[in-house]
Scaffold this motif. Structure first.
Motif, PDB file in Angstrom:
ATOM      1  N   GLU A  18       0.826  -1.204   0.000  1.00 19.21           N
ATOM      2  CA  GLU A  18       0.000   0.000   0.000  1.00 19.21           C
ATOM      3  C   GLU A  18       0.870   1.267   0.000  1.00 19.21           C
ATOM      4  O   GLU A  18       0.444   2.312  -0.505  1.00 19.21           O
ATOM      5  CB  GLU A  18      -0.924   0.006   1.216  1.00 19.21           C
ATOM      6  CG  GLU A  18      -1.994  -1.068   1.176  1.00 19.21           C
ATOM      7  CD  GLU A  18      -2.816  -1.120   2.456  1.00 19.21           C
ATOM      8  OE1 GLU A  18      -4.056  -1.190   2.364  1.00 19.21           O
ATOM      9  OE2 GLU A  18      -2.203  -1.085   3.549  1.00 19.21           O
ATOM     10  N   ARG A  19       2.073   1.166   0.544  1.00 18.84           N
ATOM     11  CA  ARG A  19       2.971   2.321   0.535  1.00 18.84           C
ATOM     12  C   ARG A  19       3.346   2.696  -0.898  1.00 18.84           C
ATOM     13  O   ARG A  19       3.444   3.874  -1.254  1.00 18.84           O
ATOM     14  CB  ARG A  19       4.235   2.023   1.338  1.00 18.84           C
ATOM     15  CG  ARG A  19       3.994   1.809   2.822  1.00 18.84           C
ATOM     16  CD  ARG A  19       5.301   1.508   3.529  1.00 18.84           C
ATOM     17  NE  ARG A  19       5.075   0.910   4.841  1.00 18.84           N
ATOM     18  CZ  ARG A  19       6.027   0.443   5.626  1.00 18.84           C
ATOM     19  NH1 ARG A  19       7.297   0.505   5.232  1.00 18.84           N
ATOM     20  NH2 ARG A  19       5.733  -0.093   6.793  1.00 18.84           N
ATOM     21  N   THR A  20       3.565   1.687  -1.726  1.00 21.14           N
ATOM     22  CA  THR A  20       3.882   1.938  -3.139  1.00 21.14           C
ATOM     23  C   THR A  20       2.732   2.669  -3.815  1.00 21.14           C
ATOM     24  O   THR A  20       2.932   3.649  -4.551  1.00 21.14           O
ATOM     25  CB  THR A  20       4.174   0.626  -3.867  1.00 21.14           C
ATOM     26  OG1 THR A  20       5.271  -0.031  -3.225  1.00 21.14           O
ATOM     27  CG2 THR A  20       4.529   0.886  -5.323  1.00 21.14           C
ATOM     28  N   HIS A  21       1.509   2.194  -3.572  1.00 22.25           N
ATOM     29  CA  HIS A  21       0.335   2.838  -4.165  1.00 22.25           C
ATOM     30  C   HIS A  21       0.188   4.277  -3.666  1.00 22.25           C
ATOM     31  O   HIS A  21      -0.210   5.162  -4.426  1.00 22.25           O
ATOM     32  CB  HIS A  21      -0.930   2.040  -3.843  1.00 22.25           C
ATOM     33  CG  HIS A  21      -0.962   0.680  -4.476  1.00 22.25           C
ATOM     34  ND1 HIS A  21      -0.694   0.478  -5.817  1.00 22.25           N
ATOM     35  CD2 HIS A  21      -1.234  -0.549  -3.950  1.00 22.25           C
ATOM     36  CE1 HIS A  21      -0.792  -0.810  -6.107  1.00 22.25           C
ATOM     37  NE2 HIS A  21      -1.117  -1.462  -4.979  1.00 22.25           N
ATOM     38  N   LEU A  22       0.498   4.496  -2.385  1.00 21.97           N
ATOM     39  CA  LEU A  22       0.427   5.853  -1.823  1.00 21.97           C
ATOM     40  C   LEU A  22       1.383   6.778  -2.565  1.00 21.97           C
ATOM     41  O   LEU A  22       1.008   7.886  -2.962  1.00 21.97           O
ATOM     42  CB  LEU A  22       0.766   5.820  -0.334  1.00 21.97           C
ATOM     43  CG  LEU A  22       0.942   7.178   0.363  1.00 21.97           C
ATOM     44  CD1 LEU A  22      -0.369   7.956   0.357  1.00 21.97           C
ATOM     45  CD2 LEU A  22       1.447   6.984   1.800  1.00 21.97           C
TER      46      LEU A  22
END
Length: 441
Positions: free
Chosen positions: A392-396
């Motif tokens: 999810e950090r990548t998507h953020l």
């Protein structure tokens, strides 16, 4: 007590009445500065202005501007106070320092009457937010020569509030006080409010549920005038949050009101505002320009046409509250000194915060202006919420990069770090660094 702070005679008076008051105070202030301040005697003489000819507000434009750099240079040349001082030193009762990212801070002196004017204008702002004498107030600013703690404390006391002093407390001690005592109003920088909320969440404390807070006010930074930042504070504390703009050198000059219409009113009986374009001409309602203030009450260090370097938009609508005071749309829009040019595009750090804060998974961020492969570049470092999974950090990062490109008009590098990797701030935040000049601000 209430009518003393609402002061409808001033805040809702006809413009002709306000103009008469301002002109009377302007004449007295210019005459005082010309007679008693060596600094202003020199400036007026160099500009070939006779103080006696300054009679109306229109005459003000004949006066030379005053800048912060001038004042700092003056204190270096005539240490420690400079020769702006227009009263005997024996009449001075207060000294405060401006915040400074480089060099020595500017020292500012006040008489007892000057100081009353500063904290009384501050008290009027708090009253406009809905603070009353039945409130218990915590001013969570650093204890020292900076004006934030003292003005907030004295203003709340001036309103008759019970004031809980926490200037020297740690964050843990402040949280304990909020849980233990019936504190209903909190004042601090917006950065510290977010840090306090994060520290509370890490301890399992729900500030909205576990405290009696109903109002927070924020000064020292523009964060509380940014809708997404304000919304985050209000959600964390369960309060109504207000922005209170001010300058150590001028006054607690502005305030929002309970109408929350997006306007910042100006205490026009304390300061006379000009909003000027790039050619130093007054802007029209609805237009933006630099805010310039002339003090109408300070005697120790009177400032004439002081360039704040703040960018504001002169309102072209009335506030539902009925006040007739000059107002600005959205408070201080940007700091002209913070303006950066990146690949031909003008960028303000405030605009980046406006784009970052709606992403709820970002706990903290940092902005770095740098050179990369021979070109100017902006790097935004993110400190993600610990609840965010690695994927999810990548998507953020990808989502924020898209928003920044759309909002700024240029591509921005985004770097997502580990939770807790970026510094937190208990006073004014230092989130921005320009590696091209190596000067943080």
């Amino acid at each position: 007590m209430a009518s003393r702070y609402l002061e409808p005679r001033l805040e809702r008076c006809a413009r002709t009445a306000m103009t008469r008051l301002q002109q009377r105070r302007l004449r007295a202030q210019v005459a005082h500065a010309a007679r008693h301040s060596p600094f202003y005697r020199r400036k007026l003489r160099a500009a070939r202005v006779d103080a006696a000819t300054i009679r109306t507000l229109d005459d003000l434009r004949r006066l030379p501007f005053t800048t912060k750099d001038e004042l700092k240079d003056n204190q270096l040349q005539h240490p420690p106070w400079g020769d702006v001082l227009a009263v005997p030193l024996a009449d001075v009762t207060r000294v405060h320092l401006t915040s400074a990212t480089t060099g020595r801070p500017l020292a500012f002196l006040d008489t007892a009457a000057d100081w009353h004017g500063f904290y009384h204008s501050y008290a009027r702002s708090l009253h406009a937010f809905g603070v009353r004498r039945t409130d218990m107030v915590m001013a969570a600013f650093s204890y020292g020569p900076w004006i934030g703690y003292w003005s907030g404390f004295y203003a709340a006391q001036d309103l008759g509030c019970l004031v809980y002093p926490v200037g020297g407390f740690s964050t843990e001690q402040r949280l304990d006080a909020l849980l233990t005592y019936p504190i209903t109003v909190l004042g601090c920088t917006p950065s510290y409010a977010l840090f306090l909320a994060e520290a509370a969440a890490n301890k399992g404390i729900d500030l909205a549920r576990d405290t009696k807070l109903r109002i927070t006010w924020h000064t020292g930074e523009p964060g509380a005038s940014i809708p997404a930042t304000r919304a985050r504070i209000e959600a964390a504390f369960g309060v109504r949050a207000y922005d209170l703009p001010g300058l150590t050198e001028i006054a607690a000059w502005g305030f929002e009101c309970e109408a929350r219409a997006g306007l910042t009113h100006v205490h026009e009986d304390y300061v006379y505002p000009e909003v000027l374009d790039d050619h130093e001409r007054p802007v029209k309602p609805g237009e933006r320009g630099e805010l310039v203030f002339t003090s109408l009450y300070r005697r120790a260090m009177p400032l004439l046409r002081y360039r704040t370097r703040d960018l504001v938009q002169l309102a072209d609508r009335r506030c539902p509250c009925g006040r007739t005071l000059v107002a600005f749309e959205g408070g201080v829009v940007a700091r002209l000194d913070d303006m950066k040019k990146v690949r031909g595009i003008i960028v303000y750090p405030r605009r980046i915060e406006e784009l970052v804060r709606p992403h709820r998974a970002v706990d903290e961020f940092q902005i770095v202006f740098r050179r990369r492969d021979g070109l100017d570049d902006i790097l935004v470092r993110l400190d993600p919420s610990p609840s965010l999974a690695l994927g999810e950090r990548t998507h953020l990062g990808e989502a924020l990069a898209r928003d920044l490109q759309l909002g700024l008009g240029i591509r921005v590098s985004v770097e997502v770090g580990e939770p807790g990797s970026l510094p937190r701030w208990d006073h004014k935040a230092r989130r921005v660094t320009d590696e091209r000049t190596e000067v943080p601000f």
